[in-house]
Design a protein around this motif. Structure first.
Motif, mmCIF file in Angstrom:
data_model
loop_
_atom_site.group_PDB
_atom_site.id
_atom_site.type_symbol
_atom_site.label_atom_id
_atom_site.label_comp_id
_atom_site.label_asym_id
_atom_site.label_seq_id
_atom_site.Cartn_x
_atom_site.Cartn_y
_atom_site.Cartn_z
ATOM 1 N N TYR A 1 1.863 -9.605 -5.085
ATOM 2 C CA TYR A 1 2.026 -8.515 -6.034
ATOM 3 C C TYR A 1 0.658 -7.930 -6.397
ATOM 4 O O TYR A 1 -0.330 -8.651 -6.450
ATOM 5 C CB TYR A 1 2.701 -9.067 -7.297
ATOM 6 N N GLY A 2 0.624 -6.632 -6.642
ATOM 7 C CA GLY A 2 -0.580 -6.021 -7.192
ATOM 8 C C GLY A 2 -1.409 -5.252 -6.175
ATOM 9 O O GLY A 2 -0.913 -4.843 -5.130
ATOM 10 N N GLU A 3 -2.677 -5.054 -6.509
ATOM 11 C CA GLU A 3 -3.594 -4.249 -5.705
ATOM 12 C C GLU A 3 -3.909 -4.971 -4.399
ATOM 13 O O GLU A 3 -4.309 -6.137 -4.415
ATOM 14 C CB GLU A 3 -4.888 -4.018 -6.496
ATOM 15 N N ARG A 4 -3.742 -4.265 -3.269
ATOM 16 C CA ARG A 4 -3.971 -4.909 -1.975
ATOM 17 C C ARG A 4 -5.067 -4.217 -1.184
ATOM 18 O O ARG A 4 -5.939 -4.846 -0.635
ATOM 19 C CB ARG A 4 -2.666 -4.945 -1.151
ATOM 20 N N ILE B 1 -0.662 -0.610 -3.344
ATOM 21 C CA ILE B 1 -0.405 -1.519 -4.468
ATOM 22 C C ILE B 1 1.046 -1.984 -4.378
ATOM 23 O O ILE B 1 1.964 -1.157 -4.363
ATOM 24 C CB ILE B 1 -0.656 -0.812 -5.818
ATOM 25 N N ASN B 2 1.246 -3.281 -4.285
ATOM 26 C CA ASN B 2 2.609 -3.832 -4.286
ATOM 27 C C ASN B 2 3.063 -3.928 -5.740
ATOM 28 O O ASN B 2 2.741 -4.878 -6.437
ATOM 29 C CB ASN B 2 2.640 -5.215 -3.623
ATOM 30 N N GLU B 3 3.793 -2.905 -6.173
ATOM 31 C CA GLU B 3 4.137 -2.855 -7.596
ATOM 32 C C GLU B 3 5.642 -2.928 -7.827
ATOM 33 O O GLU B 3 6.115 -2.618 -8.917
ATOM 34 C CB GLU B 3 3.542 -1.609 -8.249
ATOM 35 N N HIS B 4 6.370 -3.326 -6.802
ATOM 36 C CA HIS B 4 7.821 -3.502 -6.953
ATOM 37 C C HIS B 4 8.131 -4.982 -6.735
ATOM 38 O O HIS B 4 8.204 -5.455 -5.590
ATOM 39 C CB HIS B 4 8.581 -2.623 -5.958
ATOM 40 N N ALA B 5 8.305 -5.691 -7.851
ATOM 41 C CA ALA B 5 8.451 -7.151 -7.795
ATOM 42 C C ALA B 5 9.635 -7.558 -6.919
ATOM 43 O O ALA B 5 9.559 -8.546 -6.183
ATOM 44 C CB ALA B 5 8.608 -7.710 -9.209
ATOM 45 N N ASN B 6 10.723 -6.768 -6.967
ATOM 46 C CA ASN B 6 11.903 -7.140 -6.180
ATOM 47 C C ASN B 6 11.605 -7.087 -4.685
ATOM 48 O O ASN B 6 11.993 -7.978 -3.922
ATOM 49 C CB ASN B 6 13.090 -6.228 -6.543
ATOM 50 N N GLU C 1 3.860 6.257 -2.202
ATOM 51 C CA GLU C 1 3.868 7.251 -3.271
ATOM 52 C C GLU C 1 5.210 7.988 -3.319
ATOM 53 O O GLU C 1 5.564 8.602 -4.314
ATOM 54 C CB GLU C 1 2.714 8.249 -3.061
ATOM 55 N N LYS C 2 5.945 7.930 -2.207
ATOM 56 C CA LYS C 2 7.237 8.641 -2.129
ATOM 57 C C LYS C 2 8.418 7.691 -2.342
ATOM 58 O O LYS C 2 9.422 8.058 -2.953
ATOM 59 C CB LYS C 2 7.308 9.313 -0.744
ATOM 60 N N THR C 3 8.265 6.473 -1.804
ATOM 61 C CA THR C 3 9.384 5.521 -1.723
ATOM 62 C C THR C 3 8.887 4.144 -2.137
ATOM 63 O O THR C 3 7.779 3.770 -1.747
ATOM 64 C CB THR C 3 9.875 5.470 -0.255
ATOM 65 N N PRO C 4 9.667 3.369 -2.888
ATOM 66 C CA PRO C 4 9.224 2.002 -3.200
ATOM 67 C C PRO C 4 8.938 1.233 -1.906
ATOM 68 O O PRO C 4 9.727 1.293 -0.962
ATOM 69 C CB PRO C 4 10.425 1.410 -3.941
ATOM 70 N N GLY C 5 7.793 0.550 -1.889
ATOM 71 C CA GLY C 5 7.414 -0.135 -0.654
ATOM 72 C C GLY C 5 6.686 -1.434 -0.914
ATOM 73 O O GLY C 5 6.301 -1.741 -2.047
#
Ligand code: NI
Length: 391
Positions: free
Chosen positions: A175-178, A298-303, A338-342
């Motif tokens: 998770y977070g900044e990569r 940035i991995n900002e979608h925990a799911n 920026e367009k789609t959760p990734g």
């Protein structure tokens, strides 16, 4: 479907594909034969294929037996202008061009996943899109697929990079900044020429440029909050025509790297103001052009991060998941995010026991091919598990 077992069965196919694309690399935006070959492989699997006018790369679409969500799996496909050391029997046959970043592996792993998923599509609820993207190495070519609508209706996107700084058997999804943003700025400094022996008669743009280079570092050390990761580097300084002439024009070109989206937006003005003020102090003028290239990954979608980590664990075991520090290098996968959760991660491929330990973008670059079925399995598992989620 037991994806781990299915991926193992595809090992020979995946390695064969990897070696084919390794031998036939093509430069960014020029991946014509690569695109054609991938499209053929997908078509042979019975997968619906979409290609584009004036744009290389290809998308395969696998439709499940029932409607549901849509997930996209992305592999980049371009090679680098590097002359490969011919020390393997599958070395590049295209002089001066080499898959030295491992994108050949990304193609092969995603084709492996395509085989598994297309053969079991009756079990799928929803749609899987396989994006083979051109031009990753040169900036933000990924934006073309956003602009042409390829991501419309996609609920989640997954990407991964084979990684030579991590041992095979390990992977990183956290998770977070990569990875950082990577922008470019150009500053044109204009003074006026004079004889080198009489500087008082002119305005020396080289001295002004040198002062600007030093002053720009104070954006890092004095303007930026020390808690914010930020790099500014000037990589080019060109000016002047002869040793005894004061340079009337000098150009600086540099890059900025950060993870902070708000701070990043302030950089064009900060750099421009600094350059103009310093230039003015030396009697010169400065004009700044700032180009936004890829934003931060940035991995900002925990799911999604959880699904990705579980996909790794199912293929490689819990202990395969390790921490990796975030990096200041960039990846145009961020444009999709920026367009789609990734979610984006890394698959280790270094194996010093086998003598495979060369860094990316090097003429001896190679990977431990034994990890490629794991990569195919992770791609496929992520897609299947994401489509099963209800929220
Ligand atoms: Ni790469």
């Amino acid at each position: 479907m037991n994806i781990k077992e299915l991926a193992k069965l595809e090992k020979e196919y995946i390695i064969k594909q990897r070696r084919f694309f390794h031998m036939h690399p093509e430069l960014s935006t020029n991946e014509v034969n690569t695109t054609r070959q991938i499209a053929k492989e997908l078509a042979d699997m019975g997968i619906e294929v979409t290609t584009f006018e004036n744009l290389t790369g290809v998308i395969g679409t696998i439709t499940g037996s029932k409607p549901g969500k849509t997930v996209m799996l992305r592999a980049d496909i371009d090679a680098l202008p590097i002359n490969e050391n011919p020390n393997k029997n599958y070395a590049s046959v295209n002089p001066g061009v080499m898959h030295a970043c491992g994108h050949d592996c990304h193609i092969a792993m995603l084709l492996g996943a395509a085989k598994i998923l297309s053969a079991n599509k009756e079990e799928l609820v929803g749609t899987i899109k396989l994006l083979f993207q051109m031009g990753e190495e040169i900036g933000v070519e990924s934006k073309h697929y956003v602009e042409n609508g390829s991501l419309d209706g996609v609920d989640a996107i997954f990407g991964m990079h084979i990684w030579s700084l991590l041992d095979s058997g390990f992977a990183n999804f956290e998770y977070g900044e990569r990875m950082a943003s990577s922008d470019r700025f150009t500053i044109k400094i204009t003074g006026s020429s004079a004889h080198g022996s009489a500087p008082q008669e002119g305005k020396d743009s080289i001295v002004a440029a040198a002062a600007i280079v030093m002053a720009l570092q104070t954006l890092v050390s004095r303007i930026n909050n020390p808690q914010n990761t930020f790099v500014l580097s000037v990589g080019m300084m060109n000016g002047g025509t002869q040793f005894n002439i004061l340079a009337g024009q000098t150009e600086l070109v540099g890059t900025t790297r950060t993870f902070n989206r708000d701070f990043r937006k302030t950089l064009p003005k900060l750099i421009s103001d600094m350059a103009s003020s310093v230039a003015q102090a030396y009697g010169c003028k400065a004009e700044t052009e700032y180009c936004f290239f890829p934003g931060p990954v940035i991995n900002e979608h925990a799911n999604l991060n959880k699904i990705a980590r579980e996909a790794v664990a199912k293929q490689m075991g819990d202990k395969a998941l390790v921490h990796m520090d975030k990096m200041m290098s960039a990846e145009d996968f961020s444009v999709y995010m920026e367009k789609t959760p990734g979610v984006y991660g890394f698959l280790g491929a270094r194996n010093t026991d086998k003598g495979i330990c060369c860094v990316h973008h090097h003429p001896d670059f190679d990977v431990d091919e034994d990890v490629l079925p794991d990569g195919a399995g992770i791609y496929a598992q992520f897609a299947v598990d994401f489509l099963k989620t209800s929220d």
